[in-house]
Design an enzyme around this catalytic site. Structure first.
Site, PDB file in Angstrom:
ATOM      1  N   GLY A   1      17.408   5.480 -45.977  1.00 16.83           N
ATOM      2  CA  GLY A   1      16.879   6.643 -46.716  1.00 16.83           C
ATOM      3  C   GLY A   1      16.827   7.894 -45.843  1.00 16.83           C
ATOM      4  N   ARG A   2      15.691   8.098 -45.158  1.00 15.12           N
ATOM      5  CA  ARG A   2      15.530   9.212 -44.238  1.00 15.12           C
ATOM      6  C   ARG A   2      14.728   8.758 -43.027  1.00 15.12           C
ATOM      7  NH1 ARG A   2      19.208  11.335 -46.023  1.00 15.12           N
ATOM      8  NH2 ARG A   2      19.447  13.376 -47.002  1.00 15.12           N
TER       9      ARG A   2
ATOM     10  N   GLU B   1      17.681  13.412 -35.763  1.00 16.03           N
ATOM     11  CA  GLU B   1      19.124  13.183 -35.568  1.00 16.03           C
ATOM     12  C   GLU B   1      19.786  14.390 -34.904  1.00 16.03           C
ATOM     13  OE1 GLU B   1      20.604  12.227 -39.452  1.00 16.03           O
ATOM     14  OE2 GLU B   1      19.276  10.524 -39.620  1.00 16.03           O
TER      15      GLU B   1
ATOM     16  N   HIS C   1      24.161   7.806 -39.209  1.00 22.77           N
ATOM     17  CA  HIS C   1      23.993   8.420 -40.545  1.00 22.77           C
ATOM     18  C   HIS C   1      25.341   8.484 -41.290  1.00 22.77           C
ATOM     19  CE1 HIS C   1      21.377  11.404 -43.022  1.00 22.77           C
ATOM     20  NE2 HIS C   1      22.222  10.744 -43.811  1.00 22.77           N
TER      21      HIS C   1
ATOM     22  N   GLY D   1      25.915   6.651 -44.205  1.00 22.54           N
ATOM     23  CA  GLY D   1      25.725   6.031 -45.523  1.00 22.54           C
ATOM     24  C   GLY D   1      26.791   6.409 -46.539  1.00 22.54           C
TER      25      GLY D   1
END
Ligand code: NDP
Length: 320
Positions: free
Chosen positions: A232-233, A262, A280, A282
């Site tokens: 998600g985050r 990040e 990251h 995704g």
């Protein structure tokens, strides 16, 4: 159509700039020798923003642009855009839902498999030549007999749940409200969900409402066989608490695609062999990123041609 002026505050997928350049005047701050001067000169005529990633579209930037009508965000997560503030000014915010759902669910499930079966560590074993000495140790964890607790059973969460069902993995979930369309067990808070499952999959949006939703208590509830996956985050997981939980054996392992700051992350995470770290990625295929870029363009074109956005976010619904 009017040649409206669109601000691009930071570098974007080239399809966005290509798709917009024939129809709009583009103000691109990325690489400009004097960003501040360029923005000050163009601000009075800027009617749209195309943005994404970590480029902040905060209240201060929104308030510098008196003619701003729409912010078209690259990505389904739009925590870098102050959508609530935009709403108070009657400015629309759009995102890129659906076009990335299956890709992100694929990545999430891949990350889950990599983590429970230690596939990264096993691959490092082959590359380092250790296999010549002895086979890779049997993994203490497996998907078999696991229960997957999904925090955020929305578009992507549901696509992950479908994959879990196909793999014979039981699903439970937490949202702020139960979903009327599913039969999975619902838990009204993350703590009770974590206590009921052994695998926690985070797929909620970032922002203040979800900051550190997963901290020490939740990790303790997940327990020593627990596996945490975050697609998600980064802000949803308290990274200090996670490092401590991994170090002390409070949980077994973690697979992370997203981080609080990040591209930086606590270096200790990289010292845990069982932990899987992804940068990251995704939605990170050319196929899916191109579809997202096209939707950024289509939202702006639709707004300026027809007066309707395609995919407005919940804070700025349309019609208003
Ligand atoms: P959706 O809006 O469809 O789903 C979000 C889900 O989270 C909903 O079920 C919602 O249910 C729940 N939720 C929202 N806020 C809270 C809260 N405060 N507490 C508990 N549950 C909450 O979004 P998507 O599924 O399309 O995307 C989800 C997120 O995935 C994105 O916001 C983004 O952050 C992340 N993402 C990550 C990517 C990556 O590359 N790693 C790529 C794409 C997305 P309810 O409203 O009932 O609470």
């Amino acid at each position: 159509m009017d040649r409206a002026t669109i601000l691009i505050p930071a570098a974007m997928n080239p399809l966005v700039t290509e798709g917009l350049s024939s129809r709009f005047e583009l103000i691109r701050l990325d690489g400009a020798p004097d960003k501040e001067k360029l923005l000050a000169e163009a601000a009075p005529r800027i009617r749209g923003i195309a943005c994404g990633g970590h480029a902040k579209v905060d209240a201060a930037l929104i308030d510098r642009l008196p003619k701003l009508e729409i912010v078209s965000n690259f990505g389904v997560g739009y925590d870098a855009v102050d959508a609530r503030h935009a709403a108070t000014r009657g400015i629309l915010v759009t995102n890129t839902p659906d076009v990335l759902t299956e890709e992100v669910a694929d990545t999430a499930f891949g990350l889950l498999l990599m983590t429970v079966r230690e596939l990264s560590a096993a691959e490092r074993w082959v590359r380092s030549g250790k296999w010549l000495d002895k086979p890779y140790p049997l993994t203490p964890t497996t998907l078999r007999d696991r229960t997957l607790g999904i925090v955020g059973l929305g578009r992507i969460g549901l696509a992950i749940a479908r994959r879990a069902e196909a793999f014979g993995v039981k699903v439970a979930y937490h949202n702020r409200r139960p979903s009327p369309d599913v039969a999975y067990d619902y838990y009204p808070d993350v703590l009770s969900l974590a206590a009921a499952v052994d695998t926690l999959m985070i797929v909620v949006p970032g922002g203040d409402a979800t900051k550190h939703l997963v901290g020490r208590e939740v990790l303790e509830a997940l327990g020593p066989k627990g596996v945490l996956i975050n697609i998600g985050r980064g802000s949803v997981v308290d990274e200090k608490a996670l490092v401590e939980a991994l170090r002390s054996g409070t949980i077994h392992s973690a697979g992370l695609d997203v981080f609080e700051e990040e591209p930086c992350f606590p270096q200790e995470l990289a010292s845990f062999e069982r932990v899987v770290l992804l940068p990251h990625v995704g939605s990170g295929s050319i196929h899916t990123r191109n579809r997202m870029a096209q939707l950024v363009v289509d939202n702006l074109v639709s707004w300026f041609e027809t007066g309707k956005p395609l995919t407005p976010v919940a804070e700025t619904p349309f019609p208003r």
